[in-house]
Write a protein that holds these residues in place. Sequence first.
Motif, PDB file in Angstrom:
ATOM      1  N   THR A 130       0.831  -1.203   0.000  1.00 30.40           N
ATOM      2  CA  THR A 130       0.000   0.000   0.000  1.00 30.40           C
ATOM      3  C   THR A 130       0.863   1.250   0.000  1.00 30.40           C
ATOM      4  O   THR A 130       0.571   2.224  -0.714  1.00 30.40           O
ATOM      5  CB  THR A 130      -0.935   0.012   1.223  1.00 30.40           C
ATOM      6  N   VAL A 134       0.666   4.124  -2.922  1.00 32.79           N
ATOM      7  CA  VAL A 134       0.325   5.515  -2.618  1.00 32.79           C
ATOM      8  C   VAL A 134       1.450   6.451  -3.059  1.00 32.79           C
ATOM      9  O   VAL A 134       1.204   7.494  -3.677  1.00 32.79           O
ATOM     10  CB  VAL A 134       0.035   5.683  -1.112  1.00 32.79           C
ATOM     11  N   SER A 172      -5.786  12.267   2.754  1.00 32.64           N
ATOM     12  CA  SER A 172      -5.013  11.184   2.131  1.00 32.64           C
ATOM     13  C   SER A 172      -3.640  11.039   2.770  1.00 32.64           C
ATOM     14  O   SER A 172      -2.931  10.066   2.496  1.00 32.64           O
ATOM     15  CB  SER A 172      -4.853  11.431   0.631  1.00 32.64           C
ATOM     16  N   MET A 176      -5.350   8.593   6.270  1.00 27.69           N
ATOM     17  CA  MET A 176      -5.137   7.291   5.653  1.00 27.69           C
ATOM     18  C   MET A 176      -3.936   6.574   6.243  1.00 27.69           C
ATOM     19  O   MET A 176      -3.998   5.384   6.566  1.00 27.69           O
ATOM     20  CB  MET A 176      -4.967   7.441   4.132  1.00 27.69           C
ATOM     21  N   ILE A 180      -4.007   2.841   7.983  1.00 24.27           N
ATOM     22  CA  ILE A 180      -3.478   1.763   7.139  1.00 24.27           C
ATOM     23  C   ILE A 180      -2.291   1.072   7.787  1.00 24.27           C
ATOM     24  O   ILE A 180      -2.171  -0.163   7.746  1.00 24.27           O
ATOM     25  CB  ILE A 180      -3.092   2.318   5.750  1.00 24.27           C
ATOM     26  N   TRP A 251      -7.849   4.228  -7.309  1.00 24.90           N
ATOM     27  CA  TRP A 251      -8.038   4.231  -5.859  1.00 24.90           C
ATOM     28  C   TRP A 251      -8.835   3.031  -5.384  1.00 24.90           C
ATOM     29  O   TRP A 251      -8.669   2.567  -4.249  1.00 24.90           O
ATOM     30  CB  TRP A 251      -8.682   5.537  -5.408  1.00 24.90           C
ATOM     31  N   LEU A 255      -7.752   0.467  -2.493  1.00 30.63           N
ATOM     32  CA  LEU A 255      -8.696   0.018  -1.470  1.00 30.63           C
ATOM     33  C   LEU A 255      -8.667  -1.503  -1.336  1.00 30.63           C
ATOM     34  O   LEU A 255      -8.682  -2.042  -0.212  1.00 30.63           O
ATOM     35  CB  LEU A 255     -10.106   0.488  -1.828  1.00 30.63           C
ATOM     36  N   SER A 258      -5.402  -2.284   0.546  1.00 26.89           N
ATOM     37  CA  SER A 258      -5.288  -1.762   1.917  1.00 26.89           C
ATOM     38  C   SER A 258      -6.426  -2.222   2.825  1.00 26.89           C
ATOM     39  O   SER A 258      -6.250  -2.345   4.034  1.00 26.89           O
ATOM     40  CB  SER A 258      -5.266  -0.239   1.893  1.00 26.89           C
ATOM     41  N   THR A 263      -9.445   4.677   3.317  1.00 25.18           N
ATOM     42  CA  THR A 263      -9.364   4.795   1.867  1.00 25.18           C
ATOM     43  C   THR A 263     -10.747   5.034   1.272  1.00 25.18           C
ATOM     44  O   THR A 263     -10.899   5.814   0.322  1.00 25.18           O
ATOM     45  CB  THR A 263      -8.751   3.520   1.258  1.00 25.18           C
TER      46      THR A 263
END
Length: 305
Positions: A130, A134, A172, A176, A180, A251, A255, A258, A263
């Motif tokens: 992840t 990102v 974000s 996030m 995460i 995205w 998702l 993650s 997300t």
Amino acid sequence: MSSPDISLVIRPRGRPIKNLPETITVSPDGSASQIFERIAQAAKFSKDRLRVTKGSDGTPIPNTGNVTVYQTGLRNRSAVDVKDLGPQIGWQTVFLIEYFGPIFIHPLVYYGRPFIYGTSAPPSELQKLTLIMVLLHFLKREFETLFVHRFSSATMPFQNVFKNSAHYWLLSGVWMAFWIYSPNSAAARASNPLITYAGLALYVFGELANLSSHYTLRNLRRPGTTDRGIPQGFGFNIVTCPNYMFEIISWIGILLVSWSHSTILFLIFACVPMGLWGKKKERRYRKEFGSKYKPKRFAILPGIY
């Protein structure tokens, strides 16, 4: 034979502008941008800080080369109101600042897990994956900002950089990353490899297709102008803004890797403004290109919105 020059009456609005002229002389056949240039030249003031509107109805005068003074409805002795928008910052700089937030915050939280969560357990493979996804996404955005995008407006008010950056730095970025990389997150536990592979496939497709859309949009605008052509090509026959559609697909891929509610929340908050921008762009295309443009029913997601 060109039309004789006309005189425009200049009226200040808001904070005073030193040396603002009382009148300027422009050609009705010339571009509307000359109004900004004449005022800025006389006042020794940055034209990017100026907002010029018609005194009769408050309609904004565009700082563009593809609209003439006559087309704005201004005539001899017409009044225009001039407002100082305050200190400005370049759109490119704003984008670079926005996207730097997640690039900085995600590794900070990932490598700071022992201090943030008090755990000595190493991150899982999904958490590592992840992080990579990102970072690559926002590094791609930085690349596009520097080498792909052409901006129709040079600057924006400096104070807006904080509002614009909040979405990326806080939502974000901090939001996030915190959930995460937590040792209790879904990504810290075992997952279904098939779902992970599906997420990776959607991510790669979305990122590459999004980049392709941005190059298509770039090639519609000649360097140094705001003139645009009708967008065509992969995705543009389906929705108004396929770049937004592919962004969402990317995205969704993140998702699926993650498995984080953070997300989902970011994706929802991202879809709302993209949908509004897409609808606005569809209206502009229909008005600007008329019968040459094939109207789209959906702005960003076929069959949905």
